[in-house]
Design a protein around this motif. Structure first.
Motif, PDB file in Angstrom:
ATOM      1  N   PHE A 112     -32.684 -25.608 -22.597  1.00  0.00           N
ATOM      2  CA  PHE A 112     -34.061 -25.684 -22.982  1.00  0.00           C
ATOM      3  C   PHE A 112     -34.017 -27.347 -23.525  1.00  0.00           C
ATOM      4  CE2 PHE A 112     -33.119 -21.367 -23.337  1.00  0.00           C
ATOM      5  CZ  PHE A 112     -34.385 -20.720 -22.657  1.00  0.00           C
ATOM      6  N   VAL A 113     -34.996 -28.145 -23.054  1.00  0.00           N
ATOM      7  CA  VAL A 113     -34.975 -29.599 -22.882  1.00  0.00           C
ATOM      8  C   VAL A 113     -36.035 -30.120 -23.601  1.00  0.00           C
ATOM      9  CG1 VAL A 113     -34.408 -31.775 -21.657  1.00  0.00           C
ATOM     10  CG2 VAL A 113     -33.333 -29.418 -20.805  1.00  0.00           C
ATOM     11  N   ALA A 114     -36.084 -30.992 -24.627  1.00  0.00           N
ATOM     12  CA  ALA A 114     -37.180 -31.853 -25.196  1.00  0.00           C
ATOM     13  C   ALA A 114     -37.687 -32.656 -24.374  1.00  0.00           C
ATOM     14  CB  ALA A 114     -36.490 -32.225 -26.620  1.00  0.00           C
ATOM     15  N   ASP A 115     -38.575 -33.322 -24.683  1.00  0.00           N
ATOM     16  CA  ASP A 115     -39.558 -34.330 -24.018  1.00  0.00           C
ATOM     17  C   ASP A 115     -38.570 -35.813 -23.726  1.00  0.00           C
ATOM     18  OD1 ASP A 115     -41.721 -32.928 -23.484  1.00  0.00           O
ATOM     19  OD2 ASP A 115     -43.205 -34.077 -24.688  1.00  0.00           O
ATOM     20  N   ASP A 116     -37.710 -35.822 -24.887  1.00  0.00           N
ATOM     21  CA  ASP A 116     -37.046 -37.130 -24.479  1.00  0.00           C
ATOM     22  C   ASP A 116     -35.615 -36.701 -23.856  1.00  0.00           C
ATOM     23  OD1 ASP A 116     -35.296 -35.719 -26.314  1.00  0.00           O
ATOM     24  OD2 ASP A 116     -35.047 -36.868 -28.019  1.00  0.00           O
ATOM     25  N   GLY A 117     -35.390 -35.548 -23.246  1.00  0.00           N
ATOM     26  CA  GLY A 117     -34.314 -35.014 -22.482  1.00  0.00           C
ATOM     27  C   GLY A 117     -33.208 -34.600 -23.144  1.00  0.00           C
ATOM     28  N   SER A 118     -33.323 -34.364 -24.624  1.00  0.00           N
ATOM     29  CA  SER A 118     -32.106 -33.698 -25.304  1.00  0.00           C
ATOM     30  C   SER A 118     -32.187 -32.325 -25.066  1.00  0.00           C
ATOM     31  CB  SER A 118     -32.267 -34.326 -26.719  1.00  0.00           C
ATOM     32  OG  SER A 118     -33.437 -33.858 -27.330  1.00  0.00           O
ATOM     33  N   ILE A 119     -30.977 -31.735 -24.988  1.00  0.00           N
ATOM     34  CA  ILE A 119     -30.855 -30.276 -24.818  1.00  0.00           C
ATOM     35  C   ILE A 119     -30.866 -29.709 -26.216  1.00  0.00           C
ATOM     36  CG2 ILE A 119     -29.400 -28.298 -24.133  1.00  0.00           C
ATOM     37  CD1 ILE A 119     -28.188 -30.367 -22.027  1.00  0.00           C
TER      38      ILE A 119
END
Length: 157
Positions: free
Chosen positions: A99-106
């Motif tokens: 599940f990944v945030a808009d900035d690409g962080s998991i």
């Protein structure tokens, strides 16, 4: 009589086509293999990800696949951040969902068993979910907090 039956069938097909149900019926039992692709960087690794961006594409996801190459995955893209929940109905291979945030962080990872209808949800609202073969993230030393790179995570998009 033949004319009325033909008219009814044509109207039914037009209705199914208009609602997208015909496309769903046509793909029932068959994997979707013709989606757009995007490249995702994960550390020093490259992922070739199919993009599931429409509700229909997201609904089918990786269902009915018997195998998937190790460097491939599927990126699910949603219109706005929300708590996203996934299950494995009609999915034949074990997967891990990132599940990944808009900035690409998991945000979090969830291992999912084939054909299991248990829901696996994001720890917070996200717009992206990347599914890979189960074990891929661990083998590549990626966990919650790791950052993915690629066009989907570009803030200028």
């Amino acid at each position: 009589m033949k004319s009325r039956l033909r008219t009814f069938l044509l109207a039914a097909v037009a209705t199914l086509t208009a609602t997208g149900a015909l496309a769903q019926l046509a793909t029932e039992g068959m994997p979707q293999l013709d989606l757009q692709h995007t490249q995702i960087g994960a550390g020093m690794y490259r992922i070739d990800a199919q993009v599931a961006a429409t509700p229909e594409q997201r609904q089918i996801g990786l269902m009915y696949r018997k195998e998937m190459p190790q460097h491939e995955g599927m990126l699910f893209v949603f219109e706005r951040p929300a708590v996203q929940c996934f299950w494995m109905k009609n999915t034949l291979i074990p997967l891990t969902a990132a599940f990944v945030a808009d900035d690409g962080s998991i945000v979090n990872l969830a291992d999912m068993k084939p054909l299991d209808e248990t829901s696996h949800c994001s720890g917070k609202p996200v717009r992206f979910v990347l599914e890979m073969n189960q074990g891929w993230f661990g083998q590549h030393h990626l966990a919650a907090g790791s950052r993915l790179r690629g066009p989907a995570f570009d803030p200028r998009r």
